[in-house]
Motif scaffolding. Structure first.
Motif, PDB file in Angstrom:
ATOM      1  N   ASN A   6      28.329 -10.811  56.109  1.00  0.00           N
ATOM      2  CA  ASN A   6      27.294 -10.326  55.202  1.00  0.00           C
ATOM      3  C   ASN A   6      25.912 -10.324  55.872  1.00  0.00           C
ATOM      4  O   ASN A   6      25.677 -11.063  56.822  1.00  0.00           O
ATOM      5  CB  ASN A   6      27.271 -11.229  53.976  1.00  0.00           C
ATOM      6  N   THR A   7      25.055  -9.499  55.363  1.00  0.00           N
ATOM      7  CA  THR A   7      23.664  -9.489  55.819  1.00  0.00           C
ATOM      8  C   THR A   7      22.786  -9.962  54.671  1.00  0.00           C
ATOM      9  O   THR A   7      23.002  -9.586  53.532  1.00  0.00           O
ATOM     10  CB  THR A   7      23.231  -8.076  56.228  1.00  0.00           C
ATOM     11  N   MET A   8      21.825 -10.801  54.999  1.00  0.00           N
ATOM     12  CA  MET A   8      20.917 -11.286  53.968  1.00  0.00           C
ATOM     13  C   MET A   8      19.585 -10.564  54.121  1.00  0.00           C
ATOM     14  O   MET A   8      19.070 -10.446  55.226  1.00  0.00           O
ATOM     15  CB  MET A   8      20.733 -12.784  54.165  1.00  0.00           C
ATOM     16  N   PHE A   9      19.062 -10.075  53.022  1.00  0.00           N
ATOM     17  CA  PHE A   9      17.774  -9.394  53.045  1.00  0.00           C
ATOM     18  C   PHE A   9      16.763 -10.258  52.315  1.00  0.00           C
ATOM     19  O   PHE A   9      17.008 -10.690  51.195  1.00  0.00           O
ATOM     20  CB  PHE A   9      17.877  -8.039  52.350  1.00  0.00           C
ATOM     21  N   VAL A  10      15.641 -10.510  52.933  1.00  0.00           N
ATOM     22  CA  VAL A  10      14.597 -11.286  52.266  1.00  0.00           C
ATOM     23  C   VAL A  10      13.401 -10.372  52.061  1.00  0.00           C
ATOM     24  O   VAL A  10      12.797  -9.899  53.022  1.00  0.00           O
ATOM     25  CB  VAL A  10      14.195 -12.510  53.100  1.00  0.00           C
ATOM     26  N   THR A  11      13.113 -10.084  50.808  1.00  0.00           N
ATOM     27  CA  THR A  11      12.055  -9.112  50.529  1.00  0.00           C
ATOM     28  C   THR A  11      10.880  -9.741  49.774  1.00  0.00           C
ATOM     29  O   THR A  11       9.891  -9.076  49.551  1.00  0.00           O
ATOM     30  CB  THR A  11      12.602  -7.948  49.667  1.00  0.00           C
ATOM     31  N   VAL A  36      22.658 -20.425  51.690  1.00  0.00           N
ATOM     32  CA  VAL A  36      23.865 -19.753  52.157  1.00  0.00           C
ATOM     33  C   VAL A  36      24.350 -20.427  53.432  1.00  0.00           C
ATOM     34  O   VAL A  36      23.550 -20.699  54.323  1.00  0.00           O
ATOM     35  CB  VAL A  36      23.551 -18.267  52.470  1.00  0.00           C
ATOM     36  N   PRO A  37      25.655 -20.718  53.533  1.00  0.00           N
ATOM     37  CA  PRO A  37      26.162 -21.283  54.784  1.00  0.00           C
ATOM     38  C   PRO A  37      26.047 -20.266  55.921  1.00  0.00           C
ATOM     39  O   PRO A  37      26.326 -19.091  55.722  1.00  0.00           O
ATOM     40  CB  PRO A  37      27.636 -21.567  54.489  1.00  0.00           C
ATOM     41  N   HIS A  39      27.739 -19.698  58.597  1.00  0.00           N
ATOM     42  CA  HIS A  39      28.910 -19.034  59.186  1.00  0.00           C
ATOM     43  C   HIS A  39      29.319 -17.778  58.441  1.00  0.00           C
ATOM     44  O   HIS A  39      30.144 -17.012  58.915  1.00  0.00           O
ATOM     45  CB  HIS A  39      30.096 -20.014  59.289  1.00  0.00           C
ATOM     46  N   MET A  40      28.754 -17.561  57.257  1.00  0.00           N
ATOM     47  CA  MET A  40      29.112 -16.359  56.507  1.00  0.00           C
ATOM     48  C   MET A  40      28.149 -15.210  56.761  1.00  0.00           C
ATOM     49  O   MET A  40      28.311 -14.126  56.215  1.00  0.00           O
ATOM     50  CB  MET A  40      29.139 -16.674  55.016  1.00  0.00           C
ATOM     51  N   LYS A 293      15.233  -3.416  46.388  1.00  0.00           N
ATOM     52  CA  LYS A 293      16.442  -4.153  46.030  1.00  0.00           C
ATOM     53  C   LYS A 293      17.585  -3.210  45.662  1.00  0.00           C
ATOM     54  O   LYS A 293      18.708  -3.366  46.131  1.00  0.00           O
ATOM     55  CB  LYS A 293      16.133  -5.071  44.851  1.00  0.00           C
ATOM     56  N   LEU A 296      18.878  -1.485  48.778  1.00  0.00           N
ATOM     57  CA  LEU A 296      19.674  -2.378  49.624  1.00  0.00           C
ATOM     58  C   LEU A 296      21.035  -2.659  48.995  1.00  0.00           C
ATOM     59  O   LEU A 296      22.062  -2.693  49.685  1.00  0.00           O
ATOM     60  CB  LEU A 296      18.927  -3.688  49.865  1.00  0.00           C
ATOM     61  N   ALA A 297      21.050  -2.831  47.669  1.00  0.00           N
ATOM     62  CA  ALA A 297      22.320  -3.088  46.993  1.00  0.00           C
ATOM     63  C   ALA A 297      23.256  -1.899  47.176  1.00  0.00           C
ATOM     64  O   ALA A 297      24.449  -2.068  47.471  1.00  0.00           O
ATOM     65  CB  ALA A 297      22.081  -3.354  45.509  1.00  0.00           C
ATOM     66  N   GLN A 300      24.561  -1.938  50.774  1.00  0.00           N
ATOM     67  CA  GLN A 300      25.591  -2.965  50.994  1.00  0.00           C
ATOM     68  C   GLN A 300      26.909  -2.563  50.325  1.00  0.00           C
ATOM     69  O   GLN A 300      27.985  -2.785  50.879  1.00  0.00           O
ATOM     70  CB  GLN A 300      25.134  -4.321  50.433  1.00  0.00           C
ATOM     71  N   LYS A 304      30.898  -1.529  52.002  1.00  0.00           N
ATOM     72  CA  LYS A 304      32.180  -2.132  51.622  1.00  0.00           C
ATOM     73  C   LYS A 304      33.264  -1.083  51.423  1.00  0.00           C
ATOM     74  O   LYS A 304      34.440  -1.434  51.307  1.00  0.00           O
ATOM     75  CB  LYS A 304      32.003  -2.929  50.338  1.00  0.00           C
TER      76      LYS A 304
END
Lengths: 346, 96
Positions: A6-11, A36-37, A39-40, A293, A296-297, A300, A304
């Motif tokens: 997964n990619t995390m977006f911080v806005t 968020v851990p 490794h994911m 947001k 980006l959603a 993402q 998938k």
């Protein structure tokens, strides 16, 4: 096979990212809003004024999590990179091929052909799905562009030099973006497409395209880095300081599939409206902070979607395709594959 | 694969409270706290081996207990949530 992480977006303006154990913690005004851990995660993308602690940067570099810092409008600013890793022999080979016009041509032809074919696929799908409800001019325009793209794709295969291939790519872009407006099925003047514009984008459609291209670029860069290629030395794009030429090369095939389709979906399904943009003096149109947001959603979600990879004949998610293509490119450079098999979307 | 980990650590003495903290920390490194002593951890088999070994090393087998539930790869269909404390979908879109 590598997992699609997964990619995390911080806005959020003023957010702070820190490391706690093996967790990535997001804080806003000292309040924890996400944990968020590590490794994911495959990547972290920070927009605007977002801070990150040096220990987290170090841990990300070590764990192979790509970190990019972008302006609030999605323009690339900086990235965090660990010690130079990967295969020296592969990288040397990449530089040699980049310096050898004949060897590079094989790759450039494949990339431009696939990009053109994928652009044509986008137009053809629109014709198939909505052709009957379109105005006569729209249908004719799309059909004409679709044919021209087919011609260009065939001509690229015989291109004798990289410059000729670049010219064909320009022709394809003209045909494709000339007809792009017909793909927008919404009767709102805000979303009319009047040709591609960037730096700055001059309408809402271009603002969305530019933003998503920056996202696809981030993913392509991480993909190249994870197979040990140098994202800056490209074949189609000439070297320029600070430009990730190979990442731009790699993303050409995915632009129509990963970005353009998402833009059309967002507009046509009314998931985004005229209020989601700021209109600057001087004509620039920018995506609003809080609207990012939704985009980006959608991106993402698009990643998938499952497809069957045309070369590997395996079911994969679209988000994994840049990684697969980077691997195939590395195999071609190493000499394990005679040509570079580009990604063709159906 | 998704693992559900629950634990009871005897906290009558300082050593017990230390074990509790360390067990919680190990779980948190690999997953998400969904309730006080309940963690969901999305791990591959290698990571699971590491996490399991770390947890077994922390607890005192005579007073504490650990339970591991293997929820497999299709876990999201097997979980239903009601009420407060909604868990974050770590595979979904993460925008903060």
């Amino acid at each position: 096979m590598r997992q699609h992480l997964n990619t995390m977006f911080v806005t959020t303006e003023g957010a702070w990212l820190a490391k706690d154990g093996a967790n990535i913690v997001v804080e806003v005004e000292r309040r924890e809003i996400g944990r968020v851990p590590m490794h994911m995660m495959g990547g972290i993308v920070c927009f605007g004024r977002v801070g990150m602690s040096p220990p987290l940067m170090g841990a990300c570099a070590e764990a192979g999590v790509t970190v990019s810092f972008l302006t609030e409008h999605g323009k690339f600013l900086a990235r965090v990179e660990g010690p130079c890793s990967g295969n020296v022999l592969l990288r040397r080979r990449q530089y040699r091929v980049a310096d050898d016009p004949d060897a590079g041509l094989v790759i450039v032809r494949a990339i431009v052909t696939a990009k053109t074919a994928n652009q044509r696929a986008v137009l053809r799908r629109a014709l198939r799905d909505h052709g009957s409800s379109m105005a006569e001019t729209g249908r004719a325009g799309l059909d004409d562009a679709q044919r021209r793209l087919g011609d260009v794709a065939r001509r690229v295969i015989e291109a004798g030099s990289i410059d000729v291939a670049r010219g064909h790519e320009g022709d394809a872009a003209n045909a494709y973006f000339g007809a792009f407006d017909h793909l927008i099925r919404r009767d709102d003047d805000v979303f009319r497409f009047r040709g591609r514009s960037r730096r700055p984008p001059l309408d809402a459609c271009n603002a969305l395209l530019s933003f998503l291209y920056a996202m696809v670029g981030h993913d392509c860069r991480s993909a190249l880095e994870s197979v040990g290629l140098d994202p800056q030395v490209g074949f189609l794009h000439r070297d320029r300081p600070g430009r990730a030429g190979l990442a731009l090369d790699l993303m050409e095939e995915f632009r129509p599939v990963l970005a353009d389709r998402v833009v059309l979906t967002l507009i046509n399904r009314q998931q985004i409206g005229p209020k989601d943009f700021t209109y600057m003096e001087g004509g620039a149109v920018l995506l609003r902070d809080d609207s990012r947001k939704a985009v980006l959603a959608a991106y993402q979600e698009r990643k998938k979607d499952e497809i069957t990879h045309p070369f590997l004949n395996e079911k994969v998610s679209l988000g994994l395709v840049p990684h697969i293509q980077a691997q195939l490119l590395a195999r071609h450079l190493r000499g394990d594959l005679d040509g570079y098999p580009p990604f063709l979307w159906k | 694969m998704l693992m559900l980990i629950t634990y009871d650590v005897n906290t009558q003495d300082a050593a017990g409270r230390r074990r509790l903290r360390r067990v919680a920390k190990a779980c948190r490194d690999f997953g998400q706290r969904v309730q006080f002593s309940v963690f969901e951890c999305e791990v591959d088999p290698a990571q699971w081996t590491a996490l399991r070994a770390r947890l077994l090393g922390e607890i005192d087998q005579s007073t504490d207990s650990l339970r591991f539930y293997h929820l497999g790869a299709n876990a999201s269909r097997r979980i239903e949530h009601a009420g407060a404390k909604p868990a974050l979908d770590l595979d979904g879109t993460l925008v903060f």
